[in-house]
Write an enzyme that holds these catalytic residues in place. Sequence first.
Site, PDB file in Angstrom:
ATOM      1  N   LYS A  83     -71.771  78.020  -0.062  1.00 34.74           N
ATOM      2  CA  LYS A  83     -71.901  79.098   0.932  1.00 34.74           C
ATOM      3  C   LYS A  83     -73.178  79.875   0.627  1.00 34.74           C
ATOM      4  O   LYS A  83     -73.371  80.345  -0.504  1.00 34.74           O
ATOM      5  CB  LYS A  83     -70.683  80.002   0.836  1.00 34.74           C
ATOM      6  CG  LYS A  83     -70.351  80.778   2.086  1.00 34.74           C
ATOM      7  CD  LYS A  83     -69.009  81.484   1.852  1.00 34.74           C
ATOM      8  CE  LYS A  83     -68.570  82.295   3.016  1.00 34.74           C
ATOM      9  NZ  LYS A  83     -67.470  83.206   2.622  1.00 34.74           N
TER      10      LYS A  83
HETATM   11  C1  E4P Z   1     -65.439  84.517   4.908  1.00 33.05           C
HETATM   12  O1  E4P Z   1     -66.087  83.529   4.805  1.00 33.05           O
HETATM   13  C2  E4P Z   1     -66.004  85.872   4.933  1.00 33.05           C
HETATM   14  O2  E4P Z   1     -66.675  86.150   3.750  1.00 33.05           O
HETATM   15  C3  E4P Z   1     -64.895  86.850   5.195  1.00 33.05           C
HETATM   16  O3  E4P Z   1     -64.125  86.385   6.275  1.00 33.05           O
HETATM   17  C4  E4P Z   1     -65.365  88.267   5.418  1.00 33.05           C
HETATM   18  O4  E4P Z   1     -64.265  89.046   5.803  1.00 33.05           O
HETATM   19  P1  E4P Z   1     -64.268  90.655   5.746  1.00 33.05           P
HETATM   20  O5  E4P Z   1     -65.188  91.142   6.808  1.00 33.05           O
HETATM   21  O6  E4P Z   1     -62.843  91.036   6.019  1.00 33.05           O
HETATM   22  O7  E4P Z   1     -64.725  91.036   4.367  1.00 33.05           O
END
Ligand code: E4P
Length: 218
Positions: A83
Site C-alpha cells: 500500500k
Molecule cells: C483503508 O485502506 C483505509 O486506510 C481506511 O479505510 C481509512 O479509514 P478511516 O478514514 O476510517 O481512517
Amino acid sequence: MKFFIDTAEIDEIRPLVETGLVDGVTTNPSLILKSGRDIFEVTKEICDLVDGPVSAEVAATDYETMVKEAGALYDIADNVCLKVPLTPDGLKTCKFFADQGRMVNVTLCFSATQALLAAKAGAAFISPFVGRLDDIAHDGMGLIQDIRTIYDNYDFKTEILVASTRHNMHILHSALIGADVATMPPKVIHQLFKHPLTESGLAAFVKDWEKTGQSITD
Ligand code: E4P
C-alpha cells in the site's frame, strides 16, 4: 463485490473469516498503532488467516525508502499487497512493482483525477476514502461514481476499493455503483447482518417452534 476488513485486530478478523464472507484485509499505520502489534508479526498472522490480499502500507514518503520497505513487506507472505500513498513517489513505487506483476494498493485518494493517475501507474487497487470526504461535506459516493465511469471509459483493470466506510449506506451505494471492493471496519460488516424485522421474525419462529414440541435432529 468483494469484502475486505479494515483492521489489524486478529480477534476481530478470525470470526469474520469463519463466516466465509471475507475476501481480504486492509491495514494502515494508524490501525497498526491501534493494534499495539509489531507490523511484521501481525501482518504475517493476518496473511495466514486470510486467502485474499492483505494490504500493508509503507511508512516512508520517498521513493528509495519505499522500495526498500516494499521488499521487506512483500517478503512477509505471497498475499501481501503493498500500500502506497497517492504521491509522485508513491506512484513511482507503484509502477516499479506493478511492472513486476506485484499487487499495489494506492491509498489516500480523494479525487477522480488522482484515481486516473493510479490506474495509469498500474495499481491493482485504488482506495478512495469516502468517509473522510463526507466528513468535510464533500460527496464521497459521487467520487466512486466518477472513478467507475473513468475506469470503464478506458477499460482500466484497477479495482475500486471503497475505503473509509462508516455505515451501511456506503456499502449499499458502493454495490449499486459497481465498486469492486469495499473495505469495512468490523463494526460495519456486523451492521450489514442486522434488520429489526429479521430479529423479531426469528424470535417469533423460535417461540412457535418450541410450542410444536418437535425436533429436527432427533
Ligand atoms: C483503508 O485502506 C483505509 O486506510 C481506511 O479505510 C481509512 O479509514 P478511516 O478514514 O476510517 O481512517
